[in-house]
Design a protein around this motif. Structure first.
Motif, PDB file in Angstrom:
ATOM      1  N   HIS A 227      40.207  47.163  33.718  1.00 47.54           N
ATOM      2  CA  HIS A 227      41.824  48.787  32.535  1.00 47.54           C
ATOM      3  C   HIS A 227      42.040  48.705  32.833  1.00 47.54           C
ATOM      4  N   ALA A 228      42.624  49.088  34.343  1.00 45.31           N
ATOM      5  CA  ALA A 228      44.261  49.415  34.781  1.00 45.31           C
ATOM      6  C   ALA A 228      45.242  48.452  35.591  1.00 45.31           C
ATOM      7  N   ILE A 229      44.095  47.283  35.884  1.00 45.36           N
ATOM      8  CA  ILE A 229      45.079  45.768  36.048  1.00 45.36           C
ATOM      9  C   ILE A 229      46.640  45.259  36.091  1.00 45.36           C
ATOM     10  N   ASP A 230      47.115  45.218  34.587  1.00 46.37           N
ATOM     11  CA  ASP A 230      48.044  45.229  34.862  1.00 46.37           C
ATOM     12  C   ASP A 230      49.153  46.478  34.520  1.00 46.37           C
ATOM     13  N   SER A 231      48.204  47.736  35.228  1.00 43.40           N
ATOM     14  CA  SER A 231      49.515  48.465  35.880  1.00 43.40           C
ATOM     15  C   SER A 231      49.803  49.143  36.738  1.00 43.40           C
ATOM     16  N   ASP A 232      48.442  49.172  37.509  1.00 39.95           N
ATOM     17  CA  ASP A 232      47.757  49.601  38.802  1.00 39.95           C
ATOM     18  C   ASP A 232      47.592  48.286  40.070  1.00 39.95           C
TER      19      ASP A 232
ATOM     20  N   ALA B 137      43.677  48.564  41.284  1.00 37.90           N
ATOM     21  CA  ALA B 137      43.391  48.002  40.589  1.00 37.90           C
ATOM     22  C   ALA B 137      43.572  46.306  40.405  1.00 37.90           C
ATOM     23  N   SER B 138      44.698  45.493  40.662  1.00 33.72           N
ATOM     24  CA  SER B 138      44.344  44.424  40.585  1.00 33.72           C
ATOM     25  C   SER B 138      44.018  43.830  42.139  1.00 33.72           C
TER      26      SER B 138
ATOM     27  N   SER C  98      39.816  41.566  44.147  1.00 32.83           N
ATOM     28  CA  SER C  98      38.399  41.036  45.542  1.00 32.83           C
ATOM     29  C   SER C  98      37.206  40.717  44.839  1.00 32.83           C
ATOM     30  N   VAL C  99      37.148  41.443  43.758  1.00 35.43           N
ATOM     31  CA  VAL C  99      35.964  40.668  42.936  1.00 35.43           C
ATOM     32  C   VAL C  99      36.093  39.212  42.790  1.00 35.43           C
ATOM     33  N   ALA C 100      37.038  38.952  42.664  1.00 32.28           N
ATOM     34  CA  ALA C 100      36.536  37.329  41.755  1.00 32.28           C
ATOM     35  C   ALA C 100      36.105  36.442  42.829  1.00 32.28           C
ATOM     36  N   HIS C 101      37.351  36.773  44.035  1.00 34.11           N
ATOM     37  CA  HIS C 101      37.321  35.368  44.510  1.00 34.11           C
ATOM     38  C   HIS C 101      36.193  35.878  45.877  1.00 34.11           C
TER      39      HIS C 101
ATOM     40  N   GLN D 203      46.984  42.367  30.525  1.00 37.88           N
ATOM     41  CA  GLN D 203      45.311  41.792  30.867  1.00 37.88           C
ATOM     42  C   GLN D 203      45.359  40.805  31.165  1.00 37.88           C
ATOM     43  N   LEU D 204      45.541  39.737  30.645  1.00 38.99           N
ATOM     44  CA  LEU D 204      45.170  38.377  30.421  1.00 38.99           C
ATOM     45  C   LEU D 204      45.982  37.757  31.433  1.00 38.99           C
ATOM     46  N   THR D 205      47.654  38.454  31.367  1.00 41.35           N
ATOM     47  CA  THR D 205      48.128  37.210  32.288  1.00 41.35           C
ATOM     48  C   THR D 205      48.179  38.027  33.042  1.00 41.35           C
ATOM     49  N   VAL D 206      46.928  38.484  33.873  1.00 43.87           N
ATOM     50  CA  VAL D 206      46.816  39.064  35.418  1.00 43.87           C
ATOM     51  C   VAL D 206      45.642  37.759  35.802  1.00 43.87           C
TER      52      VAL D 206
END
Ligand code: C2E
Ligand code: MG
Ligand code: MG
Ligand code: MG
Length: 285
Positions: free
Chosen positions: A205-210, A213-214, A219-222, A241-244
Motif C-alpha cells: 500500500h505505502a511502498i512508494d511513500s513510506d 513500508a518499502s 524483506s518479504v521478497a528477500h 509502486q510499480l517503480t519500487v
C-alpha cells in the motif's frame, strides 16, 4: 417503568438479531441455489512479470450476482465458509476454471498459469485430491496453482498435509495468499509444500511513500527468494509502486488494478491474443 423500557429495548435488540440471522439464512439459501445452477461466474485478473511486462498467468476470482446485484466476494465467500457451502462452491469454481483454461490453452502460445483460491476446508474433503486431478487433466496443459490464505492460519494436521503432498506430486503448486497479514507463524513455510507467496495488498500500500513500508516488502521478497519461492505482490494501483518493484532487482510478479482489473474469460483471451505485455509496464521502461 424503567424496567419495562429496558425490556422493550431487549425485544427490539432480539428482533434486530433475528432479522440479521434470517437475512443470512436467506443468503445461504440463495447462494446454495446459485452454486447448484452453476451461476457462480469467474473473473480473471492477470499476474504480470515485472521485468518483462508479460502476463504470466491469471487469478480466478468468484463472482456472484444475487438478483442481478453483485455481492462482495468477501461476504459470500465468508458465508460459504461458515455454512460449509464452500466445498460445493469451490468444486464448481475449479471445474469452470478448468474448462476456461482448456479453451485458453488452445488459443494462446507459451506457458500460462491459472491460480485458484481454495479454502483449507476443501483440503479435508475426501474427494478433493481426485477433483484436482480431474481438473488438471481437463486443463489440457495449462499450469495450476492453488492459493490458500493465511488469514485464519493454516491448520497443519496430517490430513491436510497428505492432501497437499498428493496434489503437489501431480505438479500443482501452492501459493500462500494474503501473506503478511495472517495469524500463523512463518515457520509453516518450512513444513508445507508451498512454492509461491503472495504479499498482501496491505504490504504494498505505502511502498512508494513510506521507507519502512518499502523495507518491509523488500524483506518479504528477500525471504521468499532465499527460500526459493516465487513472490507475487498484490494491490499495485499506482505507477510509483510499480517503480519500487522494478527497482527491487530480483524477479517479482505483480497484480493490481493499475496493471489489469479482473475480467471475464473472453476479455482475458483477447488480451492474451495480443502481445501479452502490459501497457502500464512498457510505458515506464
Ligand atoms: P484474494 O485471493 O487476495 O484476491 C485478490 C483480491 O484483491 C480480489 O478481490 C481482487 O479483485 C482484489 N484486487 C486486485 N487488485 C487490486 C488492487 O489493485 N487494489 C485493491 N484494493 N484490490 C485489488 P475479490 O475478487 O473481491 O476477492 C476477495 C477475496 O475473496 C479473495 O482475495 C479471496 O480470498 C476470496 N475469493 C475470491 N474467489 C474465491 C474462490 O473462488 N474461492 C475462495 N475460497 N475464495 C475466493
Ligand atoms: Mg487469492
Ligand atoms: Mg490475495
Ligand atoms: Mg488479499
Amino acid at each position: 417503568e424503567a424496567k419495562a423500557r429496558g425490556k422493550a429495548r431487549v425485544v427490539v435488540y432480539e428482533h434486530a438479531i433475528g432479522r440479521a440471522r434470517v437475512e443470512r439464512l436467506e443468503m445461504v439459501d440463495d447462494l446454495r441455489r446459485a452454486v447448484a445452477r452453476a451461476e457462480i461466474e469467474i473473473a480473471y485478473q492477470p499476474i504480470v512479470d515485472v521485468d518483462s511486462g508479460r502476463i504470466a498467468g491469471a487469478e480466478a476470482l468468484a463472482r456472484w450476482r444475487r438478483d442481478g446485484v453483485p455481492v462482495s466476494p468477501e461476504l459470500f465467500i465468508g458465508i460459504a465458509e461458515e455454512s460449509g457451502l464452500i466445498v460445493d462452491l469451490g468444486e464448481s469454481v475449479l471445474t469452470a476454471v478448468a474448462a476456461d483454461a482448456a479453451v485458453l490453452h488452445d488459443q494462446i502460445d507459451g506457458p500460462f498459469v491459472m491460480t485458484v483460491n481454495i479454502s483449507a476446508r476443501q483440503l479435508r474433503e475426501p474427494g478433493f485430491v481426485e477433483l484436482v486431478a480431474r481438473s488438471l487433466t481437463a486443463m489440457n496443459g495449462t499450469a495450476l496453482v492453488l492459493e490458500i490464505t493465511e488469514r485464519q492460519g493454516i491448520d497443519l494436521d496430517p490430513l491436510v498435509l497428505d492432501a497437499m503432498h498428493a496434489i503437489a506430486a501431480m505438479g500443482v503448486r501452492f501459493a500462500i495468499d494474503d501473506f503478511g497479514v495472517g495469524f500463523s507463524s512463518i515457520s509453516y513455510l518450512r513444513d508445507i509444500p508451498v512454492q509461491i507467496i503472495k504479499a498482501d495488498g496491505s504490504l504494498s500500500h505505502a511502498i512508494d511513500s513510506d521507507e519502512r513500508a518499502s523495507a518491509l516488502l523488500r524483506s518479504v521478497a528477500h525471504m521468499g527468494r532465499s527460500l526459493g519461492l516465487e513472490v507475487v505482490v498484490e494491490g499495485i494501483e499506482r505507477e510509483a509502486q510499480l517503480t519500487v518493484l522494478r527497482d527491487h532487482g530480483h524477479q517479482l510478479y505483480a497484480q493490481g488494478f493499475l496493471l489489469h482489473r479482473p475480467m471475464p474469460i473472453d476479455d482475458l483471451l483477447t488480451t492474451l491474443r495480443g502481445d501479452r505485455t502490459t501497457s502500464a509496464l512498457t510505458s515506464v521502461s
